[in-house]
Scaffold this motif. Structure first.
Motif, PDB file in Angstrom:
ATOM      1  N   VAL A  12       0.848  -1.180   0.000  1.00  0.00           N
ATOM      2  CA  VAL A  12       0.000   0.000   0.000  1.00  0.00           C
ATOM      3  C   VAL A  12       0.886   1.232   0.000  1.00  0.00           C
ATOM      4  O   VAL A  12       1.872   1.303   0.748  1.00  0.00           O
ATOM      5  CB  VAL A  12      -0.933   0.032   1.221  1.00  0.00           C
ATOM      6  CG1 VAL A  12      -1.411   1.453   1.514  1.00  0.00           C
ATOM      7  CG2 VAL A  12      -2.151  -0.836   0.979  1.00  0.00           C
ATOM      8  N   VAL A  13       0.546   2.200  -0.848  1.00  0.00           N
ATOM      9  CA  VAL A  13       1.199   3.507  -0.853  1.00  0.00           C
ATOM     10  C   VAL A  13       0.175   4.519  -0.355  1.00  0.00           C
ATOM     11  O   VAL A  13      -0.937   4.599  -0.878  1.00  0.00           O
ATOM     12  CB  VAL A  13       1.691   3.895  -2.260  1.00  0.00           C
ATOM     13  CG1 VAL A  13       2.259   5.308  -2.257  1.00  0.00           C
ATOM     14  CG2 VAL A  13       2.731   2.892  -2.751  1.00  0.00           C
ATOM     15  N   ILE A  14       0.560   5.297   0.656  1.00  0.00           N
ATOM     16  CA  ILE A  14      -0.322   6.310   1.225  1.00  0.00           C
ATOM     17  C   ILE A  14       0.054   7.665   0.628  1.00  0.00           C
ATOM     18  O   ILE A  14       1.181   8.118   0.786  1.00  0.00           O
ATOM     19  CB  ILE A  14      -0.194   6.382   2.758  1.00  0.00           C
ATOM     20  CG1 ILE A  14      -0.454   5.005   3.377  1.00  0.00           C
ATOM     21  CG2 ILE A  14      -1.146   7.421   3.332  1.00  0.00           C
ATOM     22  CD1 ILE A  14      -0.150   4.943   4.869  1.00  0.00           C
ATOM     23  N   GLY A  15      -0.876   8.306  -0.064  1.00  0.00           N
ATOM     24  CA  GLY A  15      -0.633   9.632  -0.617  1.00  0.00           C
ATOM     25  C   GLY A  15      -0.487   9.623  -2.121  1.00  0.00           C
ATOM     26  O   GLY A  15       0.333   8.888  -2.675  1.00  0.00           O
ATOM     27  N   GLY A  16      -1.306  10.454  -2.793  1.00  0.00           N
ATOM     28  CA  GLY A  16      -1.309  10.512  -4.248  1.00  0.00           C
ATOM     29  C   GLY A  16      -0.700  11.764  -4.817  1.00  0.00           C
ATOM     30  O   GLY A  16      -1.121  12.231  -5.878  1.00  0.00           O
ATOM     31  N   GLY A  17       0.311  12.329  -4.120  1.00  0.00           N
ATOM     32  CA  GLY A  17       1.115  13.380  -4.719  1.00  0.00           C
ATOM     33  C   GLY A  17       2.135  12.762  -5.652  1.00  0.00           C
ATOM     34  O   GLY A  17       2.097  11.555  -5.932  1.00  0.00           O
ATOM     35  N   ILE A  18       3.070  13.561  -6.135  1.00  0.00           N
ATOM     36  CA  ILE A  18       4.029  13.046  -7.111  1.00  0.00           C
ATOM     37  C   ILE A  18       4.871  11.919  -6.525  1.00  0.00           C
ATOM     38  O   ILE A  18       5.163  10.931  -7.204  1.00  0.00           O
ATOM     39  CB  ILE A  18       4.913  14.181  -7.679  1.00  0.00           C
ATOM     40  CG1 ILE A  18       5.721  13.664  -8.876  1.00  0.00           C
ATOM     41  CG2 ILE A  18       5.797  14.792  -6.608  1.00  0.00           C
ATOM     42  CD1 ILE A  18       6.444  14.761  -9.633  1.00  0.00           C
ATOM     43  N   SER A  19       5.245  12.008  -5.233  1.00  0.00           N
ATOM     44  CA  SER A  19       6.058  10.957  -4.619  1.00  0.00           C
ATOM     45  C   SER A  19       5.300   9.638  -4.558  1.00  0.00           C
ATOM     46  O   SER A  19       5.837   8.579  -4.906  1.00  0.00           O
ATOM     47  CB  SER A  19       6.474  11.362  -3.204  1.00  0.00           C
ATOM     48  OG  SER A  19       7.216  12.539  -3.198  1.00  0.00           O
ATOM     49  N   GLY A  20       4.051   9.703  -4.085  1.00  0.00           N
ATOM     50  CA  GLY A  20       3.276   8.483  -3.969  1.00  0.00           C
ATOM     51  C   GLY A  20       2.990   7.843  -5.306  1.00  0.00           C
ATOM     52  O   GLY A  20       3.100   6.614  -5.469  1.00  0.00           O
ATOM     53  N   LEU A  21       2.623   8.667  -6.292  1.00  0.00           N
ATOM     54  CA  LEU A  21       2.341   8.129  -7.625  1.00  0.00           C
ATOM     55  C   LEU A  21       3.576   7.505  -8.249  1.00  0.00           C
ATOM     56  O   LEU A  21       3.520   6.413  -8.832  1.00  0.00           O
ATOM     57  CB  LEU A  21       1.801   9.236  -8.525  1.00  0.00           C
ATOM     58  CG  LEU A  21       0.392   9.732  -8.190  1.00  0.00           C
ATOM     59  CD1 LEU A  21       0.099  11.029  -8.939  1.00  0.00           C
ATOM     60  CD2 LEU A  21      -0.652   8.667  -8.534  1.00  0.00           C
ATOM     61  N   ALA A  22       4.718   8.188  -8.142  1.00  0.00           N
ATOM     62  CA  ALA A  22       5.955   7.665  -8.722  1.00  0.00           C
ATOM     63  C   ALA A  22       6.393   6.391  -8.020  1.00  0.00           C
ATOM     64  O   ALA A  22       6.845   5.426  -8.657  1.00  0.00           O
ATOM     65  CB  ALA A  22       7.053   8.723  -8.652  1.00  0.00           C
ATOM     66  N   THR A  23       6.269   6.372  -6.691  1.00  0.00           N
ATOM     67  CA  THR A  23       6.631   5.173  -5.938  1.00  0.00           C
ATOM     68  C   THR A  23       5.749   3.998  -6.339  1.00  0.00           C
ATOM     69  O   THR A  23       6.233   2.891  -6.597  1.00  0.00           O
ATOM     70  CB  THR A  23       6.495   5.438  -4.428  1.00  0.00           C
ATOM     71  OG1 THR A  23       7.347   6.516  -4.051  1.00  0.00           O
ATOM     72  CG2 THR A  23       6.873   4.203  -3.637  1.00  0.00           C
ATOM     73  N   ALA A  24       4.449   4.235  -6.394  1.00  0.00           N
ATOM     74  CA  ALA A  24       3.521   3.170  -6.773  1.00  0.00           C
ATOM     75  C   ALA A  24       3.833   2.646  -8.165  1.00  0.00           C
ATOM     76  O   ALA A  24       3.800   1.428  -8.407  1.00  0.00           O
ATOM     77  CB  ALA A  24       2.086   3.691  -6.695  1.00  0.00           C
ATOM     78  N   ALA A  25       4.146   3.563  -9.082  1.00  0.00           N
ATOM     79  CA  ALA A  25       4.438   3.156 -10.456  1.00  0.00           C
ATOM     80  C   ALA A  25       5.675   2.263 -10.512  1.00  0.00           C
ATOM     81  O   ALA A  25       5.675   1.206 -11.174  1.00  0.00           O
ATOM     82  CB  ALA A  25       4.630   4.391 -11.332  1.00  0.00           C
ATOM     83  N   LEU A  26       6.739   2.665  -9.830  1.00  0.00           N
ATOM     84  CA  LEU A  26       7.980   1.883  -9.859  1.00  0.00           C
ATOM     85  C   LEU A  26       7.793   0.525  -9.193  1.00  0.00           C
ATOM     86  O   LEU A  26       8.284  -0.495  -9.692  1.00  0.00           O
ATOM     87  CB  LEU A  26       9.105   2.661  -9.164  1.00  0.00           C
ATOM     88  CG  LEU A  26       9.591   3.939  -9.857  1.00  0.00           C
ATOM     89  CD1 LEU A  26      10.639   4.644  -9.000  1.00  0.00           C
ATOM     90  CD2 LEU A  26      10.171   3.639 -11.244  1.00  0.00           C
TER      91      LEU A  26
END
Length: 526
Positions: A12-26
């Motif tokens: 689970v990734v908490i937070g949909g800012g650029i960090s969260g989106l990029a982390t989830a994508a990778l």
């Protein structure tokens, strides 16, 4: 990144800012089963978008620097900046109005032009600027190679020959503030401020930022300033699209209430999932083995974990320095505004007093204030025909008690900023031409993104809050809990947030190297 046999590891990734989106994508590209939970109805975090009366207002970041970091992220995902974004190099890069000076200074898009500009204003400074930019470029390249892409899990990789060779230089750079470094190059106040203002990008002041960060001048005076057509919302859209393509399940309107753990020893635990509520108030449980929080670190530690499992408890934050808060104004203006470029800065003469007002012992909203104006309608179709789109940022103390955009205090500060822009840039009828206005204050940052003390950026990049001294990206008490975003390493700004996503991958892989990951990132099927 995932077991060789069996189902993909759930994350689970908490937070949909650029960090969260990029982390989830990778992580999804690497083969994990990833769910991203964003408490707001829209993605973006600080890089959010407001559409009103035909205007598209970016409500956060507006300077596109370090384009190679964005391209590296996209290449990790098997694409490129050229495929995902339409980047425009701004010429001039930006304009500076200085208190007491009628004529502004335009910073050009190339190093040679800027060296000539400095020389014309202060004879003899051109050669000194050349040496300053040489140093800035060298330090920047070394920082990318050794300090930005490392988790600091092990310090051994930092004992490389190139780092050891530069230790005397680093000692001097960390022992001198940015303003002093700028003063060694120029004596003209306006030019000194141009070299010192990048400290604001770091949530700090030139008087408390180590001169190590003179590397920032390499970015705007030599590399140039860019703009992604469609605004920074387009950057978020591109990364979110890649995350979805990689298989990330994105839930908006999803507020995480706690991080679930189970004990594995005294004052130690491991993650088992998160509890969250949807927009209708229904409670959900995600059972996972890894939780990545790209939310504000203070909120994560003090609200989502029990006291015994906090790596960074409130006592830690009580000793830390926040970056500034802000009054943000989104203005729709009738008619043209040729006095303003895409980026325009307004600097007061007594800069030290300005920064002391924001972060000193008696914080208050400065008046007059050094402030920033973005006019994206100079470059992009973000306003109705016959109108301009303005974004105004006034740095103020990080203090939620000053209120949000509807408070009298924030509205009054916004009014003063508009009057100041009108006077300094010679736009006497600016107020009368405003057809749309949206105000934001520190309390809004708390409400929208759980920002610690209402700061618009995160913890300031003082010496004690930079590099290995900044909060790390892993919990020391909860196995399987990792952090991303501006609160942690490597720091503030969209490029740093993209790098923080890559550092999550490194941390989970036990990768202690200092260099960026090879591209493209292998998929879970490879």
């Amino acid at each position: 990144m995932r077991p060789r046999h069996g189902a993909p590891e759930r994350t689970v990734v908490i937070g949909g800012g650029i960090s969260g989106l990029a982390t989830a994508a990778l992580l999804a590209r690497s083969g994990r089963d990833v769910t991203l939970l964003e408490k707001n109805d829209e993605l973006g975090g600080r890089a959010s978008l407001l559409e009103r009366d035909g205007f598209r207002f970016d409500l956060g970041p507006s300077w596109f620097l370090m384009p190679e970091v964005f391209d590296h992220f996209f290449r990790l995902m098997g694409t490129s900046s050229a495929e995902q974004l339409d980047l425009v190099r701004l010429e001039p890069g930006y304009r500076v109005f200085s208190e007491g000076h009628a004529d502004p200074i335009d910073i050009a898009a190339t190093r040679a032009e800027n060296v000539a500009l400095f020389e014309a204003i202060e004879p003899g400074s051109g050669a000194r600027l050349e040496r300053y930019l040489d140093s800035a470029g060298e330090v920047y390249e070394l920082a990318k190679k050794r300090f930005l892409y490392t988790t600091f899990e092990s310090l051994t990789p930092l004992l490389a020959a190139d780092v050891i060779r530069e230790l005397p230089r680093f000692a001097k750079l960390f022992g001198t503030d940015l303003d002093s470094a700028a003063g060694s190059v120029v004596s003209d106040t306006r030019l000194r401020q141009i070299l010192g203002y990048p400290a604001v990008f770091l949530g700090s002041s030139p008087y408390s930022t180590p001169s190590m960060y003179h590397l920032m001048s390499h970015l705007d005076l030599e590399d140039g300033v860019y703009y992604p057509r469609g605004g920074f919302a387009r950057v978020i859209e591109a990364i979110a699209g890649l995350a979805r393509e990689a298989g990330v399940r994105i839930e908006t309107g999803a507020t995480v209430r706690r991080i679930r753990t189970e004990s594995v020893g005294r004052r130690r635990a491991r993650t088992t999932g998160v509890d969250w509520t949807d927009a209708a108030g229904a409670t959900h449980v995600e059972e996972v083995s890894v939780v990545v929080s790209a939310a504000d670190l203070h909120h994560t530690e003090t609200k989502l974990l029990p006291p015994a499992l906090r790596t960074y408890p409130q006592s830690y934050w009580d000793k830390k320095t926040p970056g500034p808060g802000a009054v943000l104004l989104s203005l729709g203006v009738r008619g043209e505004l040729p006095q303003l470029l895409h980026h325009t800065l307004f600097f007061t003469t007594d800069w030290r007093a300005n920064f002391d007002a924001i972060g000193g012992s008696s914080p208050h909203i400065p008046d007059p204030a050094s402030l920033y104006v973005c006019k994206p309608s100079a470059t992009d179709d973000v306003a109705p025909e016959g109108h301009e789109n303005l974004f105004v940022l006034v740095p103020i103390p990080a203090d939620p008690t000053l209120g949000g955009g509807s408070s009298d205090t924030i509205r009054a500060a916004g009014d003063r900023a508009i009057a100041q822009i009108a006077e300094w840039a010679d736009i006497p009828d600016l107020t009368e031409r405003i057809t749309a206005r949206h105000d934001v204050g520190p309390a809004d940052f708390v409400e929208s993104i759980n920002a610690w003390r209402g700061t618009m950026l995160g913890p300031a990049h003082t010496l004690a809050q930079s590099a290995l001294f900044r909060a790390g990206n892993v919990s020391k008490r909860v196995d399987g809990l990792v952090y991303a975003g501006g609160s942690t390493i490597p720091g503030i700004g969209l490029p740093m947030c993209l790098i923080s996503a890559e550092l999550v991958v490194k941390r989970l892989n036990g990768d202690t190297s200092t260099e960026a990951l090879p591209v493209p990132l292998p998929t879970g099927r490879e």
